[in-house]
Design a protein around this motif. Structure first.
Motif: not given
Length: 420
Positions: A179-187
């Motif tokens: 659950f790294a920050a780079e894997e989270w996006d607006a969708a």
């Protein structure tokens, strides 16, 4: 077919209608026409010229085969349009989305392997879903994966739910990821709402970020890009930015794992293909945009696009060079004013001077976002998933074919009854 569960129908009113129509067919069949009892007429002019008959209930039903044929046709048509299917067995089917991105550790512990072996479906996800091979993927500890996407994991789970729903009366989804920050996006949260049950969030260890090789960039004092890189500090120290064409030593440094950035000061003199000389209103890289009257004169070499002009054409590309990469940037920097030290230009340059493959943000997303992803602790009922359009569940086609075959044989059965 090897699958269990009770038989159910999607439109039971068709069965009710077929039963009522079958009863009507039987009733009409039993109303046979026969000769009435003899009557005495006072004159012959009241006697009809044709043989007289009247409907009456038959004491002994005839043409039973024809009756059964017609009833079978009606019942088969009703069953076909009722769309029968097998209800899933009473057990929980498990879907596991396994993060195989660059942010996830390549090794799997015993508890994770046990969970994967118990799952009904395992989807390996980085930026897109992949088929999971429990043997080859578990032993793969060296390959470089792409950037991860939790949105891709959720979308893969939602799409695979109808396939797995026939294996149980409820569905459970487990996401194994750092659950790294780079894997989270607006969708991500929008796609989370498509899964109408709870999600088990199980963090796995993160990968070790690659060790960057010091770049050692040297620019002249009057170079406008020098101030930009100086303000970035350590964020740009891992790359080697060149204003002249790279030499053999630079290429060898990049091949050893470095990020070589060829950013010519006079882009129109770079050994690249010329473009239509025009002014472009902005450039975008890694979600960072700069709006300015950039002069577009050349097209960078072929490679993965890391920056685009406002019209969508490539402004910077990246290509592999041994263990590292070379990034070619066709963005002018000799611009008037303070553009090169603005926050937007600093953010854009940070993306262009990032390590090969882009910046890595392996820190975990905030706990509040993980709680939103987890949702309520409830299973997803299989009845809430759409039925597959094909496969083992619908039986309409076979029932319709059987009804048509029986209907086509009715004339032959009727002629046989008449000859008797």
């Amino acid at each position: 077919s090897g699958w269990s569960g009770a038989v159910n129908v999607a439109a039971p009113l068709w069965l009710v209608g077929a039963g009522v129509l079958s009863a009507l067919v039987v009733l009409l069949h039993l109303l046979a026409r026969r000769r009435p009892r003899p009557l005495i007429f006072p004159t012959a002019r009241f006697i009809p010229e044709r043989s007289a008959s009247a409907p009456a209930a038959a004491r002994r039903p005839s043409d039973l085969l024809l009756l059964l044929l017609r009833v079978a046709v009606v019942l088969l048509l009703g069953a076909a349009f009722a769309r029968p299917f097998r209800s899933p067995p009473r057990r929980t089917a498990l879907i596991v989305a396994l993060d195989r991105s660059r942010a996830a550790s390549r090794s799997l512990d015993d508890s994770t392997r046990r969970l994967l072996s118990e799952a009904n479906l395992v989807v390996a996800v980085d930026s897109v879903p992949h088929h999971w091979d429990s043997i080859s993927d578990a032993q793969d500890t060296t390959r470089t994966a792409a950037r991860g996407s939790l949105s891709a994991a959720l979308l893969a789970a939602v799409r695979s739910a109808p396939e797995v729903a026939v294996q149980g009366d409820s569905l459970s989804l487990v996401i194994l990821s750092p659950f790294a920050a780079e894997e989270w996006d607006a969708a991500t949260l929008a796609l989370r709402r498509l899964w109408q049950g709870g999600i088990a969030v199980r963090p796995i260890p993160s990968a070790e970020p690659p060790r960057a090789i010091a770049g050692g960039t040297a620019l002249t004092g009057d170079d406008p890009l020098r101030a930009t890189l100086a303000l970035l500090g350590r964020d740009a120290a891992a790359s080697r930015v060149l204003r002249t064409h790279p030499g053999a030593g630079d290429s060898s440094w990049a091949a050893a794992g470095g990020a070589l950035v060829y950013w010519p000061r006079e882009t129109e003199k770079a050994p690249w293909m010329a473009a239509g000389r025009d002014t472009v209103g902005g450039v975008l890289a890694g979600g960072q945009a700069v709006v300015a009257p950039f002069f577009h004169s050349v097209v960078p070499p072929n490679g993965a696009v890391v920056a685009r002009w406002a019209d969508g054409t490539p402004a910077a590309t990246e290509r592999r060079l041994g263990s590292g990469c070379e990034r070619d940037v066709a963005i002018p920097t000799d611009l008037t004013g303070d553009l090169m030290i603005r926050a937007s230009m600093l953010a854009l340059t940070r993306e262009l001077a990032a390590p090969c493959g882009g910046r890595r943000e392996y820190e975990r997303v905030p706990q509040a976002l993980l709680d939103s992803l987890r949702g309520p602790p409830m299973l997803l009922p299989a009845s809430r998933t759409p039925r597959p359009a094909g496969g083992r569940v619908p039986a309409n086609g076979w029932l319709l074919v059987a009804a048509l075959v029986l209907f086509a044989s009715e004339p032959a059965v009727r002629r046989g009854g008449i000859r008797r």
